[in-house]
Design a protein around this motif. Structure first.
Motif, PDB file in Angstrom:
ATOM      1  N   TYR A 288       6.674  20.811 -15.105  1.00  0.00           N
ATOM      2  CA  TYR A 288       5.824  21.433 -15.349  1.00  0.00           C
ATOM      3  C   TYR A 288       6.032  23.036 -15.302  1.00  0.00           C
ATOM      4  CZ  TYR A 288       4.194  19.028 -19.163  1.00  0.00           C
ATOM      5  OH  TYR A 288       3.782  17.359 -20.018  1.00  0.00           O
ATOM      6  N   PHE A 289       5.924  23.361 -13.786  1.00  0.00           N
ATOM      7  CA  PHE A 289       5.999  24.109 -13.286  1.00  0.00           C
ATOM      8  C   PHE A 289       6.708  24.660 -12.194  1.00  0.00           C
ATOM      9  CE2 PHE A 289       1.689  22.499 -12.861  1.00  0.00           C
ATOM     10  CZ  PHE A 289       0.809  23.219 -13.427  1.00  0.00           C
ATOM     11  N   PHE A 290       7.655  24.188 -12.180  1.00  0.00           N
ATOM     12  CA  PHE A 290       8.773  24.584 -11.396  1.00  0.00           C
ATOM     13  C   PHE A 290      10.220  23.603 -12.203  1.00  0.00           C
ATOM     14  CE2 PHE A 290       5.703  24.288  -8.329  1.00  0.00           C
ATOM     15  CZ  PHE A 290       5.678  25.327  -7.915  1.00  0.00           C
ATOM     16  N   GLU A 291      11.702  24.230 -11.376  1.00  0.00           N
ATOM     17  CA  GLU A 291      12.823  23.365 -12.282  1.00  0.00           C
ATOM     18  C   GLU A 291      12.484  21.655 -11.732  1.00  0.00           C
ATOM     19  OE1 GLU A 291      17.354  23.715 -12.050  1.00  0.00           O
ATOM     20  OE2 GLU A 291      16.437  25.271 -11.029  1.00  0.00           O
ATOM     21  N   PHE A 292      12.488  20.917 -12.641  1.00  0.00           N
ATOM     22  CA  PHE A 292      12.564  19.431 -12.145  1.00  0.00           C
ATOM     23  C   PHE A 292      13.181  18.920 -11.404  1.00  0.00           C
ATOM     24  CE2 PHE A 292      13.646  14.636 -12.850  1.00  0.00           C
ATOM     25  CZ  PHE A 292      12.945  14.064 -12.511  1.00  0.00           C
ATOM     26  N   SER A 293      14.121  18.560  -9.917  1.00  0.00           N
ATOM     27  CA  SER A 293      14.426  17.714  -9.598  1.00  0.00           C
ATOM     28  C   SER A 293      15.230  16.947  -8.425  1.00  0.00           C
ATOM     29  CB  SER A 293      15.151  18.701  -8.055  1.00  0.00           C
ATOM     30  OG  SER A 293      16.161  18.026  -6.952  1.00  0.00           O
ATOM     31  N   LEU A 294      15.468  15.338  -9.359  1.00  0.00           N
ATOM     32  CA  LEU A 294      15.981  14.244  -9.275  1.00  0.00           C
ATOM     33  C   LEU A 294      15.829  13.530  -7.644  1.00  0.00           C
ATOM     34  CD1 LEU A 294      15.186  11.505 -10.169  1.00  0.00           C
ATOM     35  CD2 LEU A 294      17.532  11.467 -10.309  1.00  0.00           C
ATOM     36  N   LYS A 295      16.681  15.030  -7.302  1.00  0.00           N
ATOM     37  CA  LYS A 295      16.726  14.543  -5.081  1.00  0.00           C
ATOM     38  C   LYS A 295      15.875  14.691  -4.331  1.00  0.00           C
ATOM     39  CE  LYS A 295      22.057  15.082  -5.822  1.00  0.00           C
ATOM     40  NZ  LYS A 295      23.305  16.165  -5.147  1.00  0.00           N
ATOM     41  N   PHE A 296      14.869  15.964  -4.847  1.00  0.00           N
ATOM     42  CA  PHE A 296      14.029  16.584  -4.353  1.00  0.00           C
ATOM     43  C   PHE A 296      12.794  15.114  -4.224  1.00  0.00           C
ATOM     44  CE2 PHE A 296       8.996  18.238  -3.899  1.00  0.00           C
ATOM     45  CZ  PHE A 296       9.296  18.726  -2.758  1.00  0.00           C
ATOM     46  N   CYS A 297      12.454  15.037  -5.678  1.00  0.00           N
ATOM     47  CA  CYS A 297      11.893  13.404  -6.119  1.00  0.00           C
ATOM     48  C   CYS A 297      12.208  12.377  -5.413  1.00  0.00           C
ATOM     49  CB  CYS A 297      11.725  13.276  -7.236  1.00  0.00           C
ATOM     50  SG  CYS A 297      10.559  14.507  -8.706  1.00  0.00           S
ATOM     51  N   LEU A 298      13.008  12.174  -4.773  1.00  0.00           N
ATOM     52  CA  LEU A 298      12.916  10.929  -3.911  1.00  0.00           C
ATOM     53  C   LEU A 298      13.055  10.617  -2.849  1.00  0.00           C
ATOM     54  CD1 LEU A 298      17.059  10.001  -6.299  1.00  0.00           C
ATOM     55  CD2 LEU A 298      14.307   8.804  -6.815  1.00  0.00           C
TER      56      LEU A 298
ATOM     57  N   SER B 167       1.004  -1.220   0.092  1.00  0.00           N
ATOM     58  CA  SER B 167       0.491  -0.275  -0.573  1.00  0.00           C
ATOM     59  C   SER B 167       1.133   1.285  -0.213  1.00  0.00           C
ATOM     60  CB  SER B 167      -0.829   0.147   1.563  1.00  0.00           C
ATOM     61  OG  SER B 167      -1.813  -1.542   1.170  1.00  0.00           O
ATOM     62  N   ALA B 168       2.278   1.257   1.254  1.00  0.00           N
ATOM     63  CA  ALA B 168       2.984   2.662   0.980  1.00  0.00           C
ATOM     64  C   ALA B 168       3.629   2.721  -0.110  1.00  0.00           C
ATOM     65  CB  ALA B 168       3.938   2.327   2.298  1.00  0.00           C
ATOM     66  N   LEU B 169       3.820   1.196  -1.229  1.00  0.00           N
ATOM     67  CA  LEU B 169       4.855   1.463  -2.345  1.00  0.00           C
ATOM     68  C   LEU B 169       3.706   2.429  -3.857  1.00  0.00           C
ATOM     69  CD1 LEU B 169       6.561   0.689  -4.132  1.00  0.00           C
ATOM     70  CD2 LEU B 169       5.935  -1.298  -4.788  1.00  0.00           C
TER      71      LEU B 169
ATOM     72  N   PHE C 229       3.686   3.819   5.046  1.00  0.00           N
ATOM     73  CA  PHE C 229       4.209   2.885   5.744  1.00  0.00           C
ATOM     74  C   PHE C 229       3.392   2.870   7.508  1.00  0.00           C
ATOM     75  CE2 PHE C 229       6.287  -0.366   8.364  1.00  0.00           C
ATOM     76  CZ  PHE C 229       5.973  -1.945   7.725  1.00  0.00           C
ATOM     77  N   PHE C 230       3.956   3.209   8.516  1.00  0.00           N
ATOM     78  CA  PHE C 230       3.537   3.869   9.223  1.00  0.00           C
ATOM     79  C   PHE C 230       2.449   4.113  10.170  1.00  0.00           C
ATOM     80  CE2 PHE C 230       7.859   3.146  10.137  1.00  0.00           C
ATOM     81  CZ  PHE C 230       8.306   2.621  10.691  1.00  0.00           C
ATOM     82  N   VAL C 231       1.511   4.974   8.797  1.00  0.00           N
ATOM     83  CA  VAL C 231       0.222   5.241   9.228  1.00  0.00           C
ATOM     84  C   VAL C 231      -0.862   3.756   8.985  1.00  0.00           C
ATOM     85  CG1 VAL C 231      -1.336   6.333   8.104  1.00  0.00           C
ATOM     86  CG2 VAL C 231       0.562   6.991   9.461  1.00  0.00           C
ATOM     87  N   ILE C 232      -0.666   3.781   7.632  1.00  0.00           N
ATOM     88  CA  ILE C 232      -1.003   1.569   7.003  1.00  0.00           C
ATOM     89  C   ILE C 232      -1.248   0.508   8.178  1.00  0.00           C
ATOM     90  CG2 ILE C 232      -1.668   0.191   5.155  1.00  0.00           C
ATOM     91  CD1 ILE C 232      -0.891   2.955   3.156  1.00  0.00           C
ATOM     92  N   GLN C 233       0.394   1.215   8.807  1.00  0.00           N
ATOM     93  CA  GLN C 233      -0.091  -0.259   9.309  1.00  0.00           C
ATOM     94  C   GLN C 233      -0.202  -0.486  10.869  1.00  0.00           C
ATOM     95  OE1 GLN C 233       1.369  -3.108   8.795  1.00  0.00           O
ATOM     96  NE2 GLN C 233       1.765  -4.417  10.536  1.00  0.00           N
TER      97      GLN C 233
ATOM     98  N   VAL D   2       7.066  10.132   1.792  1.00  0.00           N
ATOM     99  CA  VAL D   2       5.983   9.582   1.910  1.00  0.00           C
ATOM    100  C   VAL D   2       5.809   8.036   2.351  1.00  0.00           C
ATOM    101  CG1 VAL D   2       4.177   9.225   0.175  1.00  0.00           C
ATOM    102  CG2 VAL D   2       5.869  11.577   0.394  1.00  0.00           C
ATOM    103  N   SER D   3       6.870   7.172   1.658  1.00  0.00           N
ATOM    104  CA  SER D   3       6.773   5.881   1.666  1.00  0.00           C
ATOM    105  C   SER D   3       7.027   5.821   3.493  1.00  0.00           C
ATOM    106  CB  SER D   3       8.391   5.066   0.801  1.00  0.00           C
ATOM    107  OG  SER D   3       8.595   5.781   1.377  1.00  0.00           O
ATOM    108  N   VAL D   4       7.520   5.925   3.551  1.00  0.00           N
ATOM    109  CA  VAL D   4       7.818   5.959   5.379  1.00  0.00           C
ATOM    110  C   VAL D   4       7.228   5.539   6.072  1.00  0.00           C
ATOM    111  CG1 VAL D   4       9.236   5.614   7.482  1.00  0.00           C
ATOM    112  CG2 VAL D   4      10.131   6.002   5.388  1.00  0.00           C
ATOM    113  N   PHE D   5       6.143   7.103   5.748  1.00  0.00           N
ATOM    114  CA  PHE D   5       4.827   7.743   6.042  1.00  0.00           C
ATOM    115  C   PHE D   5       3.821   7.051   6.499  1.00  0.00           C
ATOM    116  CE2 PHE D   5       1.231  10.855   6.512  1.00  0.00           C
ATOM    117  CZ  PHE D   5       1.670  11.184   7.921  1.00  0.00           C
TER     118      PHE D   5
END
Length: 351
Positions: free
Chosen positions: A33-43, A15-17, A54-58, A49-52
């Motif tokens: 489309y609206f800002f400068e794309f940043s791979l580090k920011f996305c990762l 679910s977290a994935l 996971f714990f909330v869902i579990q 988001v995944s950690v948060f």
């Protein structure tokens, strides 16, 4: 009841994935489309988001399911199931489903067994009531007649008292058989194992029942002449009762001018088999499996006129099995029946 969780993170991880992939895709699309794309920011965003998620869902799933699962366990515990009382509460649905299914199957079998026992109890009480009622009413009838004035007639008085005595004897016989079979079933009666001659025992039974057999002109006989003793090990008194009950049964249901034949054969190096056969009316195939039940009668209408307690074959089965031996019956309608039982040899036996 012990409370613990069987941790299963598979659901929460998946679910977290899904949430993370969606969130990262959305953020990547917006930043492209609206800002400068940043791979580090996305990762980084995806990781957070995944950690948060996971714990909330579990946490939420465990507590959401736990409240419902606990209610199931509490409800099941009311049925006094030792299985559920000893098991920790689990939120693993597969485990829970398996346990509940097993519990339901066990309970179904238990209920079916209780139904069979209840039916058997009703039949048994009905049979005991019927067996005791007949001689009781007979005795009561004769005594009431005597009290109403027949006691003054000497010839009637003697006849009725003798008949009342026979009714009392039948009552005593039934009660004694009930007492014996009850003790045999719970293992109270101990066997007095000794060495004895089975040929002599059977001949003694023939001598005791000779007059009874002569009433129907039935011949009691061996299949051949046994010149030598055949020594066996067992409780002599109880094995004599086994032979007595089987021979009485063959006389009772044998045809007039018939025969009751006893054969003694070597079965193995350690066992012999005693066969008691007659050429009487025989037993229908569907009745044979229930033949050794207490009070079971093949002929419901006329069998009681033959006398007996209705416990003879049940007692025979219990005595034979108490010796760790086996009893068998083979029968064919209009051709006769053969009852056979095994017994341990005291020494090597040759035919």
């Amino acid at each position: 009841m012990k409370i613990s969780f069987k941790k299963t993170y598979k659901f929460a991880v998946k679910s977290a994935l899904y949430i993370t992939l969606f969130s990262m895709g959305l953020v990547g699309f917006l930043t492209y489309y609206f800002f400068e794309f940043s791979l580090k920011f996305c990762l980084l965003f995806g990781f957070v988001v995944s950690v948060f998620s996971f714990f909330v869902i579990q946490y939420r799933v465990e507590h959401f399911i736990y409240r419902r699962v606990k209610k199931i366990y509490d409800d099941v515990s009311l049925l006094e199931s030792s299985t559920f009382r000893n098991q920790p509460i689990t939120t693993d649905m597969e485990t829970l489903t398996r346990e509940v299914k097993k519990f339901a199957t066990d309970k179904k079998l238990e209920i079916e067994m209780l139904k069979v026992r209840e039916e058997y109890r009703r039949d048994f009480l009905g049979n005991v009531s019927h067996e005791l009622k007949t001689p009781l009413f007979t005795v009561q009838g004769y005594l009431s007649t005597l009290l109403d004035g027949a006691i003054n007639d000497k010839s009637i008085r003697k006849k009725y008292i003798e008949r009342a005595e026979k009714g009392v004897e039948r009552l005593i016989y039934i009660v004694q058989d009930l007492d014996m079979i009850s003790k045999l079933e719970i293992g109270v009666i101990n066997l007095d194992i000794s060495k004895f001659d089975i040929v002599k025992l059977i001949q003694n039974v023939f001598d005791l029942l000779e007059m009874e057999a002569s009433k129907k002109d039935i011949i009691l006989m061996f299949d051949m002449k046994y010149n030598k003793p055949i020594m066996v090990m067992g409780d002599r008194e109880k094995m004599e009762q086994v032979v007595m009950n089987l021979v009485v049964n063959s006389i009772k249901y044998g045809k007039e001018q018939g025969t009751t034949e006893v054969a003694i054969e070597s079965l193995t190096d350690a066992k012999i088999i005693v066969r008691i056969s007659d050429n009487g009316e025989g037993i229908a195939k569907q009745n044979i499996p229930r033949l050794f039940e207490r009070f079971y009668r093949v002929d419901k209408s006329g069998a009681r006129s033959q006398g007996g307690s209705g416990l003879g074959l049940a007692i025979v089965k219990h005595i034979v099995e108490a010796h760790h031996e086996r009893i068998n019956v083979e029968s064919e309608l209009e051709k006769g029946s053969e009852f056979s039982f095994t017994i341990e040899k005291a020494s090597k036996f040759n035919r």
